[in-house]
Design a protein around this motif. Sequence first.
Motif, PDB file in Angstrom:
ATOM      1  N   ALA A   1      -7.572   5.112  -2.478  1.00 62.62           N
ATOM      2  CA  ALA A   1      -7.097   3.594  -2.720  1.00 62.62           C
ATOM      3  C   ALA A   1      -5.628   3.453  -2.818  1.00 62.62           C
TER       4      ALA A   1
ATOM      5  N   GLN B   1       0.702  -1.193   0.083  1.00 61.42           N
ATOM      6  CA  GLN B   1       0.171   0.037  -0.247  1.00 61.42           C
ATOM      7  C   GLN B   1       0.693   1.295  -0.061  1.00 61.42           C
TER       8      GLN B   1
ATOM      9  N   PHE C   1      -1.038  -5.191  -8.226  1.00 60.32           N
ATOM     10  CA  PHE C   1      -2.232  -5.429  -8.378  1.00 60.32           C
ATOM     11  C   PHE C   1      -2.447  -7.004  -8.423  1.00 60.32           C
TER      12      PHE C   1
ATOM     13  N   LEU D   1      -6.036   6.075 -10.108  1.00 59.27           N
ATOM     14  CA  LEU D   1      -5.108   4.691  -9.415  1.00 59.27           C
ATOM     15  C   LEU D   1      -4.057   4.118 -10.246  1.00 59.27           C
TER      16      LEU D   1
ATOM     17  N   LYS E   1      -4.271   3.565   0.815  1.00 59.21           N
ATOM     18  CA  LYS E   1      -4.540   2.212   1.139  1.00 59.21           C
ATOM     19  C   LYS E   1      -5.787   1.832   0.941  1.00 59.21           C
ATOM     20  N   LEU E   2      -6.019   0.443   0.366  1.00 62.19           N
ATOM     21  CA  LEU E   2      -7.574  -0.037   0.227  1.00 62.19           C
ATOM     22  C   LEU E   2      -8.373   0.302   1.103  1.00 62.19           C
ATOM     23  N   THR E   3      -8.315   0.035   2.432  1.00 64.66           N
ATOM     24  CA  THR E   3      -9.190   0.213   3.383  1.00 64.66           C
ATOM     25  C   THR E   3      -9.650   1.559   3.478  1.00 64.66           C
TER      26      THR E   3
ATOM     27  N   LEU F   1     -10.871   3.107   1.450  1.00 65.65           N
ATOM     28  CA  LEU F   1     -12.206   3.436   0.643  1.00 65.65           C
ATOM     29  C   LEU F   1     -13.462   3.540   1.557  1.00 65.65           C
TER      30      LEU F   1
END
Length: 757
Positions: A165, A36, A226, A207, A168-170, A172
Amino acid sequence: MEGLKLSGGAEESVGYRYFYSLRLLYGQNEAPWLPQGQLIGLLHQALQLALSAAGFPVADLGDRVELFSYLSALLAACAGAAAFLFAARELRSAIGTWALAAALVTCAYSLRSGGGYHLVLPDYYAWVMPLGLVGLALALRVLNEQTIRSAGPAIRLGVYAALCAAMKLTFLVFPIIVALLMLPRFRAPGVFGRSIGSAVLVAAAVLFGVTVLVYHGDHTAIGRHFDIAEMAALQTSAAESLWQRLEVNLFGNPLDLATLALVWPVLLVLSLVFMPNRPVTAALLPSSILSAATALQRFYPPTLIEVNMAFLVALTIWLSAVGIPYLRQRFAVAPIPLRLAPSVVLVLLGLAGITGAARFFDLFTPAFRAATEAAGVVDAFVHAGPGRTVVLIPFNDLRPTTIDTALAKGGTDVHLDTNVNVWGVSPLVHGLVKDRDFLISVANADIRPNEYERLVFVTYKGRTDEILKLNAERFQFNPDLFECAELLGLGSAPFNFFLPAVKAGRRFTSDFTPYAPDQERVLVGCRKRPVTGVRKAADMVSNALLVGGRMYSLQDGRLFETVGTEGQETTLTFAGSIRPESRRFAGLNATYRDGQWTVDRNAPFISPLTFTPFVPDPDLSSVYKIAPPSRFTRVDDGDSTFYRIFPARGSAHDIGIYTYFHRLAVDRLPMAIRAVVRAPKGKIVSIQAYDFRDAGDRTRIYERQAIATGDWQTLLLNIDNLILSNDDFYSIRLMRMIDKDTFDVMSVEAGPGVLPE
């Protein structure tokens, strides 16, 4: 003002963020990967370029590193201040603005989320606050608008979602709130469709663009970033069951922000049932559930930072759109307690924030001071004489909080396994250090501490001999070669996110729980014993130490070098195979040529458990068992014959073969285990031996780890003195295996004796 360095106390973030961004810019085909933080990585590369333009050379491991650390933390703070002003303008309430400010400080210094530690790290952790505040501002703006007449707001949301994102993806959870609040406000279905489509395309493009810029267009690195399988390997379960997580994390601690964040979805459900303005409550519910699930899955301070911030953002939106309007509607003339409530809450939040900030300075200032002093002590020790120094870090709890640990972690890639931290992966970082090397967690095959002049490691106070032996077993060197002394006391408690919570008696159910939270640590330096004399080699030598082609013997605490004449052969009686009838070693032959001793590494090594897959019998289980139970097959590829082991379908775990020692029928003798294995490049392969002692003595675990090369390689573990029992066993393992991996084992030998490296 106190001249404190951040590079020691923030060693992991400095290692990954400073040195990774440096490698991406100035390394030769280096593309280190982190799971991330692409956005912060891009900002860090810009900061690196600015430091170079300002005249700080890339090789500078002093001012440049410290300026990077301070400026990176300052950048997040400035972004947070700007985002706060943006959110406060949409809040449109003076007391609400002050309450939000006090709540932010309280959130920043929350005990179980690190007590403010993240604010001084050059990492993505602190960026949850500015990004969360931007989400709050966008959400409040949506609530203040009755309809959305164009795709503009959705496109802005797409950019915002991509930036979240990319950090960090969380993160979102913040744009999810904004998106769900926007849905009922689109004027027409056509506007809704165009807006959603535009937002998704913009988010994907931004992104992907950020990721391409971070990796400079490196297709392999971009694809790896990814790769879902890579991300899945990093997931960590916080406890064995949901009830255990709730029992400890929710009910087992005093009330704090983390507790409120976990019960917040339940409160929203009640609001959905009993209170008006249900669309707003419904829009907050999904992100709140996701945030609580994230906390329970990984109940760890850096996760709780974002969980607490997500709760604060959702609570502010709910109070603005649901709670306060409901109270105003319910009470035309508010009673005095209700009118005083905002002021009371503001005072309580202010006191909590001030207390948290004071606790931060009280706990971390001495720790940063000790880390700064330790950096100077290590430098002085390293430069005290000729020769190189090796820094030993058996596990993270016993790391020197100096730039040395940052260098060790920053010179590695973590893209194949989070535990792969081996010095030497980065030619750039390795070239920055001319006087020392590092062994961290797993041992390098090309670094042999016996050949170094000095060792540096951290121990628990009063346990120097024990930790020295632990390091010797893990990193395969002879501690008798060195004289050790304490250099500096480092204080108690591990220097990390857990420090405030541990000091306050808070608990965690997590794989990341600190090893020894209340033990004082000491920095230790060891110097090679001086050679006090030279002796001629006899026909047989029983107490030799082989180090880099030189032979030593230790007698009465004094080190002697053993030399020979050109072409002389000497039998080393402490090593090799054993004569069963006399239980004495047959020995290995050492030859003296060109001023060096060489030993035949392929000398006879007798063992009743020699693993020979060349025999027709394909039944591996006749001697060894596979743990956990998995599939295997015998393979003959023309060049070699070996066993190939597969994991159970769809699983991810450690896998290996094991057997028991008791069949050897020898006791209190040195033991050696040698294996030839092959595993995917970058994975960890290991030999582990368990020596179960009586109740009065602790179990000894011996281990030798190495990084798989992708080709056949030899692992060797020497054990000084094995006290056999019926339960003692050894295993050959591949760590962190996933369903696409295979583990090949060509041969395993185990027997009494000591084999040379």
